[in-house]
Design an enzyme around this catalytic site. Structure first.
Site, mmCIF file in Angstrom:
data_model
loop_
_atom_site.group_PDB
_atom_site.id
_atom_site.type_symbol
_atom_site.label_atom_id
_atom_site.label_comp_id
_atom_site.label_asym_id
_atom_site.label_seq_id
_atom_site.Cartn_x
_atom_site.Cartn_y
_atom_site.Cartn_z
ATOM 1 N N ARG A 65 -22.228 -3.294 2.777
ATOM 2 C CA ARG A 65 -21.804 -4.701 2.723
ATOM 3 C C ARG A 65 -21.738 -5.366 4.098
ATOM 4 O O ARG A 65 -21.480 -4.732 5.103
ATOM 5 C CB ARG A 65 -20.471 -4.832 1.976
ATOM 6 C CG ARG A 65 -19.273 -4.299 2.691
ATOM 7 C CD ARG A 65 -18.027 -4.399 1.803
ATOM 8 N NE ARG A 65 -16.854 -3.914 2.498
ATOM 9 C CZ ARG A 65 -15.620 -3.889 1.992
ATOM 10 N NH1 ARG A 65 -15.402 -4.307 0.761
ATOM 11 N NH2 ARG A 65 -14.618 -3.437 2.699
ATOM 12 N N ARG A 86 -10.057 6.111 3.954
ATOM 13 C CA ARG A 86 -9.343 4.979 3.345
ATOM 14 C C ARG A 86 -9.063 5.267 1.869
ATOM 15 O O ARG A 86 -8.018 4.918 1.334
ATOM 16 C CB ARG A 86 -10.163 3.690 3.520
ATOM 17 C CG ARG A 86 -10.124 3.192 4.971
ATOM 18 C CD ARG A 86 -11.258 2.254 5.311
ATOM 19 N NE ARG A 86 -11.263 1.023 4.555
ATOM 20 C CZ ARG A 86 -12.321 0.229 4.437
ATOM 21 N NH1 ARG A 86 -13.457 0.534 5.029
ATOM 22 N NH2 ARG A 86 -12.241 -0.877 3.746
ATOM 23 N N ARG A 93 -17.904 -4.835 8.973
ATOM 24 C CA ARG A 93 -16.623 -4.286 9.419
ATOM 25 C C ARG A 93 -16.834 -2.919 10.054
ATOM 26 O O ARG A 93 -17.555 -2.086 9.509
ATOM 27 C CB ARG A 93 -15.671 -4.153 8.223
ATOM 28 C CG ARG A 93 -15.060 -5.477 7.823
ATOM 29 C CD ARG A 93 -14.240 -5.371 6.577
ATOM 30 N NE ARG A 93 -13.320 -4.236 6.545
ATOM 31 C CZ ARG A 93 -12.381 -4.083 5.622
ATOM 32 N NH1 ARG A 93 -12.237 -5.001 4.665
ATOM 33 N NH2 ARG A 93 -11.592 -3.037 5.619
ATOM 34 N N ARG A 111 0.816 -1.208 0.000
ATOM 35 C CA ARG A 111 0.000 0.000 0.000
ATOM 36 C C ARG A 111 0.853 1.263 0.000
ATOM 37 O O ARG A 111 0.303 2.365 -0.053
ATOM 38 C CB ARG A 111 -0.874 0.022 1.255
ATOM 39 C CG ARG A 111 -2.297 -0.495 1.025
ATOM 40 C CD ARG A 111 -2.951 -0.496 2.378
ATOM 41 N NE ARG A 111 -4.379 -0.408 2.380
ATOM 42 C CZ ARG A 111 -5.199 -1.448 2.515
ATOM 43 N NH1 ARG A 111 -4.730 -2.670 2.541
ATOM 44 N NH2 ARG A 111 -6.493 -1.253 2.604
#
Ligand code: AMP
Length: 218
Positions: free
Chosen positions: A129, A174, A163, A90
């Protein structure tokens, strides 16, 4: 030699979904640093305790911590097992570490597959989600609910989880981290001629087919 690939893309681009499919269809192994960190948080290890607040804020955990975790998991796998790196590297430092981790083990990176996506659509995708708490099957409030309310289609479990970092504010952080620190590593791989780009907004099966064509050209 084993086929090693990186799946790259912002949160919610579908890296995890595609990695799971590659695992079941091609016997590859997904190494997700996010999954490793979540396991550490759940187990309450010193690394987990240190990482939790950073993850909850949507920021990046230190290069040393994630690289250490990844190295351990890579060594736990045999040299012949093809690996999908999901969520790593990352940062530019992590990209360098990965080169060393691989070359020290006689491995090479064959493909970097970038899933290209629209950020606004991703926020919608991520914030809805959830997964089965037992088998990990993925669901979505608007796009994919279980056929029977509250029961997993795949394993029948009645427990689902979300999450904690899948809320709109953290998702934006993010994504900003991805833009600032992760997207800039692509030129390193572009220069090696190993990057392929796939439309991550397409239907999941179409994305899988596109990845298949890259890994196993006709
Ligand atoms: P993911 O499951 O890949 O979306 O990762 C969830 C969170 O774990 C990220 O928002 C980061 O806080 C942390 N994380 C996962 N992988 C890395 C990495 N390679 N470098 C730094 N932080 C990471």
């Amino acid at each position: 030699m084993a086929l090693d690939i990186i799946l790259l893309g912002p949160p919610g681009a579908g890296k995890g979904t595609q990695a799971t499919r590659l695992e079941s269809d091609h016997g590859m192994v997904q190494l997700s640093t996010g999954d490793m960190l979540r396991a550490a948080v759940k187990a309450g290890t010193p690394i987990g305790v240190q990482a939790q607040a950073v993850m909850d804020a949507g920021e990046l955990v230190s290069d040393d911590i994630v690289s250490g975790l990844l190295g351990e998991k890579l060594d736990a796998r045999g040299p012949d097992v093809p690996v999908i790196f999901d969520g790593y590297p990352r940062t530019a430092t992590q990209a360098q570490v990965l080169d060393t981790l691989l070359s020290d083990r006689g491995r090479t990176l064959d493909h970097v597959i970038e899933l290209e996506v629209d950020e606004d659509a991703l926020v919608d995708r991520i914030t809805g989600r959830f997964t089965c708490g037992s088998c990990g099957e993925g669901y979505h409030d608007r796009y994919k609910l279980p056929a029977v309310d509250g029961v997993c289609d795949k394993c029948g479990s009645k427990e689902f989880k979300r999450r904690p970092d899948d809320n709109a504010e953290t998702v934006r952080t993010r994504m900003a981290e991805y833009r600032a620190k992760t997207a800039p590593i692509l030129p390193i791989y572009d220069a090696r001629g190993i990057v392929s780009r796939v439309d991550g907004m397409a239907d999941m099966n179409a994305v899988s087919q596109a990845i298949e064509a890259i890994l196993h050209p006709a």
